[in-house]
Structures are given as C-alpha cells and as structure tokens.
Design an enzyme around this catalytic site. Structure first.
Site, PDB file in Angstrom:
ATOM      1  N   ASP A  31       2.501  -0.603   3.975  1.00 52.88           N
ATOM      2  CA  ASP A  31       3.396  -0.189   5.050  1.00 52.88           C
ATOM      3  C   ASP A  31       2.911   1.147   5.602  1.00 52.88           C
ATOM      4  O   ASP A  31       2.231   1.198   6.628  1.00 52.88           O
ATOM      5  CB  ASP A  31       4.841  -0.097   4.555  1.00 52.88           C
ATOM      6  N   GLU A  89       6.100  -3.360  -2.009  1.00 50.93           N
ATOM      7  CA  GLU A  89       5.691  -2.775  -0.735  1.00 50.93           C
ATOM      8  C   GLU A  89       5.413  -1.278  -0.902  1.00 50.93           C
ATOM      9  O   GLU A  89       6.255  -0.545  -1.408  1.00 50.93           O
ATOM     10  CB  GLU A  89       6.790  -2.996   0.311  1.00 50.93           C
ATOM     11  N   LYS A 123       4.773  -2.247  11.820  1.00 45.06           N
ATOM     12  CA  LYS A 123       5.966  -1.712  12.475  1.00 45.06           C
ATOM     13  C   LYS A 123       5.629  -1.482  13.956  1.00 45.06           C
ATOM     14  O   LYS A 123       4.675  -0.771  14.287  1.00 45.06           O
ATOM     15  CB  LYS A 123       6.393  -0.382  11.836  1.00 45.06           C
ATOM     16  N   LYS A 178      15.175  -0.839  -2.115  1.00 47.18           N
ATOM     17  CA  LYS A 178      14.489   0.439  -2.034  1.00 47.18           C
ATOM     18  C   LYS A 178      14.544   1.140  -3.395  1.00 47.18           C
ATOM     19  O   LYS A 178      15.620   1.275  -3.991  1.00 47.18           O
ATOM     20  CB  LYS A 178      15.140   1.336  -0.977  1.00 47.18           C
ATOM     21  N   ASP A 180      10.498  -2.039  -2.386  1.00 51.07           N
ATOM     22  CA  ASP A 180       9.834  -1.065  -1.519  1.00 51.07           C
ATOM     23  C   ASP A 180      10.032   0.325  -2.120  1.00 51.07           C
ATOM     24  O   ASP A 180      11.136   0.867  -2.105  1.00 51.07           O
ATOM     25  CB  ASP A 180      10.427  -1.131  -0.112  1.00 51.07           C
TER      26      ASP A 180
END
Length: 336
Positions: free
Chosen positions: A228, A203, A250, A153, A177
């Site tokens: 995403d 991402e 998701k 992240k 991400d």
C-alpha cells in the site's frame, strides 16, 4: 468547462484509528466540471501522512483555474496529460481526473466500466474496515456491521490477541493492515498464527521504504503480502513486483483513474494480485472506484459506509456486499 471546488467535512460513525493517527471527521474536496448541460464530479480527501489539506489542493487548482476553464475537453486521458504538466499534487489531479471521467461518461451516456469494455457481472466484494480500538469496541463494530470480509487495522502490542478475540465473533474472511507498524521479524512470526485464524493476506506490514525487510518477508511469510504505502505511483509497481504478492492502488495517491488503469494492467502483467483501496471518501470517490471492480482481485471501497452522513449518491453497496451500479453515465454521481 465550468469549475467548482467545494469543501466537505465528512463525519465518521466512529473514531477511526490506524497505527499512526485517529480522527472523527474527514476533510474532503469535491470538484465539479460542467460542460454544456452535463456535470462530472470527483473527490480527493485530505491526508496528514502525505501533508495534503483541502486548502493545499484548492490553492493548486485555483492557480490554473483559467487554463482549466478554457481547456477544450475531449477525453479524460488527454485532460490528465494536460494536468500532469501543471505540477499539481496527485491528490489534486485525482479529484479533477475523477470529475473528467464522470463528465465524459455522462456525455456519452455510458458508465465507465462499459467505456472500458469490462463486464460488471463479476466483481470482488469490498471489505469493511475495523479501526484500532479496544477489543470490546472492535467487537461491537463488527456486530454493528455484519460483513463477509473485514479489514482489521493493527499496529499495537497485542495484535495477534486482538485477532484471536475477534475471530470468536465472526467466521468472515479477515484481512490485516498494519500500516507500516511491524518489523520483518514480527511479520514472519505473526503470519502462521494469523493464517490459522483465517487471515487472507497482510497489507503493508513494514515501513514503505524497507525493501530489505520485505525481501525477507517474501521469502519467509506463510501469508501473501499486499503493498500500500510502498505503491503510490505507476513507477512503484515494478519494484513492488519483486517484494510483494499484490498491490493496493489508491486513486488519490496515484492521480486518478487514468494512471490507476495503467497500474492495474502492469500489476497483472507482473503476476500480482490487484486491489484498489479508498481513503475514506464519500460516495463521490467510492463510485469511481466501483467502476474498476470488474478488473480487480480485491477492493476496499467502504469509505462511504464509515460515514454517519454521505454527501452524494452513486454506487449502492447492499448488505451482502453486492453492488447496484447507477443507470447514469460516468461514475453515476449525483450530489445530495
């Protein structure tokens, strides 16, 4: 059907930080649907970004409790269609949809991947997520959990430096991400150096609605880009096909396994790489995701691995990333 809603506060092993928030606990709602002597379980976690709480989901579902308990259950797909007419949030629908699939598979005594005619002899290995932290702490988390693929992240003022430092301690595949934290210019600028550092893809680097920026990135980035926050529901897949190289689905955001299966099919038709991700669920939600893995290019299902205490057993992820699928039907979930 018998309906039960239970709140869990899932404790994390470490403070989990992304570009926009940090937390030590994850609120979660587990739904159980019972029919005769079978019980199916589903889960949806709370999420401040989407303004979803346990209480909001509970209120939605309680408002149609009588209709659910009087519903004549046949298939998860029919049940999902029924739920979509009730104006529930996708998070609430997801929990119910996952429970319905688990119940259905247990009634048939077949795991979902077999019901869907897929072969679980081949599947992608999940990544393990390293949240934003000091570099020393991020390195420590990697050492604590050796893994073949890390999702890192980012969204700081030293993102490339972080990846350079982490690379010193691992030869694993890196995925980045940024959770909407970068601009198009930053993404295009960072990509060559990140590619040299062994990054597989980026991402959601840009804000979810920055389609103009994503068009620039698609033309100029040397790394593939996966949607995403830009890919929430089925209708988003086609637009993402023109602006991304792949999509991360998701279950909580799209409304469960029923729409996710259609999104996987549509993504493949558009030539996109297809990934399914988690929202720090327990093994209830993760075991449902696992049933989809034979259909996926990538998967992010490390939610239960990030917890200091799980609430269920189902799919087992071995230290090398291999999966041990439950012998029971559905998603194979049993609450602890």
């Amino acid at each position: 059907m018998n309906l039960t809603l239970t709140k869990y506060v899932l404790p994390l092993k470490h403070t989990f930080s992304i570009s926009r928030e940090s937390h030590n606990f994850q609120d979660s709602m587990v739904v159980s649907l019972g029919l005769n002597d079978k019980v199916g379980y589903g889960e949806a976690t709370a999420n401040p970004y989407y303004k979803i709480t346990f209480e909001s989901m509970q209120q939605e579902i309680e408002s149609i409790r009588t209709e659910i308990e009087n519903y004549t259950f046949t298939t998860p797909e029919d049940f999902n269609q029924f739920l979509n007419k009730k104006h529930l949030s996708n998070f609430a629908i997801c929990a119910l949809d996952l429970a319905a699939h688990d119940l259905y598979g247990k009634i048939l005594n077949k795991p979902l991947y077999k019901i869907w005619n897929t072969d679980n002899s081949s599947y992608p290995i999940t990544n393990f997520t390293i949240g934003i932290d000091s570099i020393d702490n991020m390195v420590a988390k990697m050492k604590e959990q050796p893994w073949p693929i890390y999702k890192i992240k980012l969204g700081t003022d030293q993102d490339v430096a972080i990846v350079k430092e982490l690379r010193k301690y691992s030869d694993a595949i890196f995925r980045i991400d940024a959770n909407c934290a970068w601009t198009a210019e930053e993404t295009i600028s960072y990509a060559p150096e990140l590619k040299k550092l062994g990054v597989e893809f980026l991402e959601q680097p840009l804000k979810a609605d920055d389609w103009t920026g994503m068009e620039q990135v698609m033309h100029a980035s040397v790394l593939p880009v996966i949607a995403d926050e830009s890919c929430i529901v089925e209708s988003d897949v086609e637009q993402c096909g023109y602006h991304f190289n792949g999509i991360n689905i998701k279950l909580t955001k799209c409304g469960g396994l029923t729409p996710a299966l259609r999104m996987i099919k549509k993504g493949k038709e558009l030539g996109l790489k297809v990934m399914v991700g988690c929202m720090t669920e327990s093994s209830v939600g993760i075991s449902a995701i696992a049933q989809l893995t034979p259909q996926l290019d990538y998967v992010d299902m490390d939610g239960a691995m990030l917890l200091s205490k799980d609430i269920a057993k189902g799919i087992k992820i071995e230290p090398n990333g291999n999966l041990i699928f439950p012998n029971t039907g559905g998603s194979g979930i049993t609450l602890l």
